[in-house]
Design an enzyme around this catalytic site. Sequence first.
Site, PDB file in Angstrom:
ATOM      1  N   SER A 172     -18.735  16.986  -6.007  1.00 50.66           N
ATOM      2  CA  SER A 172     -17.341  16.576  -6.120  1.00 50.66           C
ATOM      3  C   SER A 172     -16.725  16.642  -4.724  1.00 50.66           C
ATOM      4  O   SER A 172     -16.437  17.720  -4.194  1.00 50.66           O
ATOM      5  CB  SER A 172     -16.612  17.525  -7.071  1.00 50.66           C
ATOM      6  OG  SER A 172     -15.266  17.156  -7.165  1.00 50.66           O
ATOM      7  N   MET A 196      -6.493  10.820  -7.698  1.00 51.72           N
ATOM      8  CA  MET A 196      -5.389  11.317  -8.542  1.00 51.72           C
ATOM      9  C   MET A 196      -4.082  10.663  -8.122  1.00 51.72           C
ATOM     10  O   MET A 196      -3.928  10.304  -6.948  1.00 51.72           O
ATOM     11  CB  MET A 196      -5.252  12.836  -8.372  1.00 51.72           C
ATOM     12  CG  MET A 196      -6.523  13.603  -8.647  1.00 51.72           C
ATOM     13  SD  MET A 196      -6.283  15.377  -8.416  1.00 51.72           S
ATOM     14  CE  MET A 196      -7.978  15.940  -8.576  1.00 51.72           C
TER      15      MET A 196
END
Length: 217
Positions: free
Chosen positions: A9, A38
């Site tokens: 990640s 995001m």
Amino acid sequence: MMKKLICPSLMCADFTNIKREVTELDKAGIDIFHMDVMDGAFVPNMALGVEDYKSVRSLTNTSMDVHLMVNNPQNFVPIFANLGANIIYIHPEADPMPTRTLDEIKKDDIHPGIAINPGTSIATIKELLPLVDYILVMTVNPGFAGQSYLDYVNDKIKDLAGLKEKYQFNLMVDGAISPEKIKLLSGFGVDGFIVGTSSLFGKDKSYREIVKELKEL
Ligand SMILES: O=C(CO)[C@H](O)[C@H](O)COP(=O)(O)O
């Protein structure tokens, strides 16, 4: 042995040294680079964006996904398709017509995926199962690294593992995935693991050593 896809990640990587990070992770034999995008609305945080995506894409030929933690992900699919994403995860909770968006992703020869929040049940995504190549089960509430694993999601993971053969998707997990969880969840039938601070980044060992150990669990 079951396949065990190890997917770093990159929101947990050192972006001041992203070239070295990507090169070392590639040398370590990781499978898919995981990119969290995001919008500060669907989740209360902001992480990677278009410029980060371009940078990483220019550094590697390895598979790259994008996890769109955004409202109305359908608007962002063309952007990441053009940037060379190999897998695009949308949250069905954030899309008024996920069936259309998944079809659009597939039309671009990109693997369609859905990411589902801890509180999203299989019943609400059942119709999407024939349309996806990947299901990413969130084992934390999405938005932040370094949270605690939510054990109540285990039953859903086991139930989804039981549907893999019928629908032919890869089952992935994301959020507080420690080596212990990789061992446990592999046993349930999980194929891929998004690894952040819980098992890969900020440790005293090299990525090569860690990835080898995780694959052997
Ligand atoms: O999706 C994420 C946060 O929403 C991250 O990928 C993940 O949580 C990072 O790993 P860790 O939990 O091990 O720090």
